[in-house]
Design a protein around this motif. Structure first.
Motif, PDB file in Angstrom:
ATOM      1  N   SER A 154      43.865  19.275 -50.462  1.00 56.65           N
ATOM      2  CA  SER A 154      42.776  19.667 -49.558  1.00 56.65           C
ATOM      3  C   SER A 154      41.968  20.832 -50.118  1.00 56.65           C
ATOM      4  CB  SER A 154      43.320  20.010 -48.174  1.00 56.65           C
ATOM      5  OG  SER A 154      44.057  21.207 -48.213  1.00 56.65           O
ATOM      6  N   GLN A 155      42.291  21.299 -51.308  1.00 57.64           N
ATOM      7  CA  GLN A 155      41.579  22.442 -51.871  1.00 57.64           C
ATOM      8  C   GLN A 155      40.092  22.202 -52.125  1.00 57.64           C
ATOM      9  OE1 GLN A 155      42.944  25.443 -51.565  1.00 57.64           O
ATOM     10  NE2 GLN A 155      44.473  24.124 -50.604  1.00 57.64           N
ATOM     11  N   PRO A 156      39.632  20.964 -52.390  1.00 57.54           N
ATOM     12  CA  PRO A 156      38.170  20.779 -52.497  1.00 57.54           C
ATOM     13  C   PRO A 156      37.429  21.222 -51.234  1.00 57.54           C
ATOM     14  CG  PRO A 156      39.300  18.867 -53.374  1.00 57.54           C
ATOM     15  CD  PRO A 156      40.352  19.743 -52.737  1.00 57.54           C
ATOM     16  N   ILE A 157      38.073  21.145 -50.096  1.00 54.88           N
ATOM     17  CA  ILE A 157      37.449  21.587 -48.846  1.00 54.88           C
ATOM     18  C   ILE A 157      37.062  23.057 -48.947  1.00 54.88           C
ATOM     19  CG2 ILE A 157      37.927  22.086 -46.409  1.00 54.88           C
ATOM     20  CD1 ILE A 157      39.570  19.453 -46.368  1.00 54.88           C
ATOM     21  N   GLN A 158      37.935  23.864 -49.489  1.00 54.82           N
ATOM     22  CA  GLN A 158      37.664  25.293 -49.633  1.00 54.82           C
ATOM     23  C   GLN A 158      36.428  25.526 -50.511  1.00 54.82           C
ATOM     24  OE1 GLN A 158      39.547  27.698 -48.080  1.00 54.82           O
ATOM     25  NE2 GLN A 158      38.023  29.158 -48.754  1.00 54.82           N
ATOM     26  N   ARG A 159      36.354  24.835 -51.633  1.00 54.65           N
ATOM     27  CA  ARG A 159      35.213  25.000 -52.541  1.00 54.65           C
ATOM     28  C   ARG A 159      33.918  24.534 -51.876  1.00 54.65           C
ATOM     29  NH1 ARG A 159      39.384  23.715 -55.842  1.00 54.65           N
ATOM     30  NH2 ARG A 159      38.970  21.511 -56.175  1.00 54.65           N
ATOM     31  N   ILE A 160      33.968  23.436 -51.161  1.00 51.41           N
ATOM     32  CA  ILE A 160      32.778  22.921 -50.475  1.00 51.41           C
ATOM     33  C   ILE A 160      32.308  23.933 -49.424  1.00 51.41           C
ATOM     34  CG2 ILE A 160      31.944  21.118 -48.900  1.00 51.41           C
ATOM     35  CD1 ILE A 160      34.006  19.241 -50.414  1.00 51.41           C
TER      36      ILE A 160
END
Length: 191
Positions: A154-160
């Protein structure tokens, strides 16, 4: 498919005895302060959160892949059914971390409401895709809540969220048996 599990020791109840969403306790404390009777809520992932939101929000749209779980939720909602829309969507081969914001599961939220949703919970399948879709449906000053944000996928959520200028706060809670902490993150779109 599965019915709602019975409440367990990691779940919290509110002052009326209603089981609260299965999120970290520190995040629930904040959510209790955020939610208002005038709010519209969208959630991916039906469950105790659906019942809890139905008792507090003006309108709740809940999307889930598990028809049996949604039937159980519908029975628990009872008289609040007129303020809740349950949408079942068969995900087929999609996974929890499908990042496609146009996947049928992520767009199963239509119709969108004018002005956007004040609270969006991402706690079901296709989390990255649902988070991206949530950005288009979120009201100004609204909140997106992502549970299990401690999971690597789920880390792409943080970058987005950072690219989109969302404010955020992580709410961690110890997990059982020495595992990494369980994390719920609350993102906020500036007003």
């Amino acid at each position: 498919m599965a019915k709602l599990p019975p409440p367990c020791d990691t779940m919290k109840t509110d002052a009326s005895g209603l089981v609260m969403p299965w999120l970290t306790h520190p995040a629930l404390d904040v959510l209790e302060q955020i939610i208002k009777p005038s709010h519209s809520v969208l959630e991916w992932g039906s469950g105790y959160s659906t019942v809890w939101f139905a008792s507090r929000a003006y309108y709740t749209l809940s999307v889930d892949h598990d028809a049996e779980c949604q039937a159980d939720v519908k029975a628990k909602i009872g008289k609040l059914n007129d303020r809740v829309v349950l949408k079942h969507f068969d995900i087929g081969a999609l996974t929890e971390y499908d990042g496609n914001p146009w996947s049928p599961y992520a767009i199963a939220t239509h119709p969108a409401i004018q002005g956007g949703y004040e609270i969006i919970l991402v706690d079901g399948m296709c989390r990255v895709g649902c988070f991206i879709r949530a950005l288009a449906l979120l009201a100004r000053g609204g909140f997106i809540i992502v549970d299990n944000h401690d999971r690597e996928l789920s880390q792409p959520i943080q970058r987005i969220a950072e690219i989109c200028g969302l404010e955020f706060k992580h709410f961690d809670q110890p997990n059982r048996e020495g595992q990494d902490p369980w994390r719920t993150t609350i993102f906020r779109r500036p007003a």
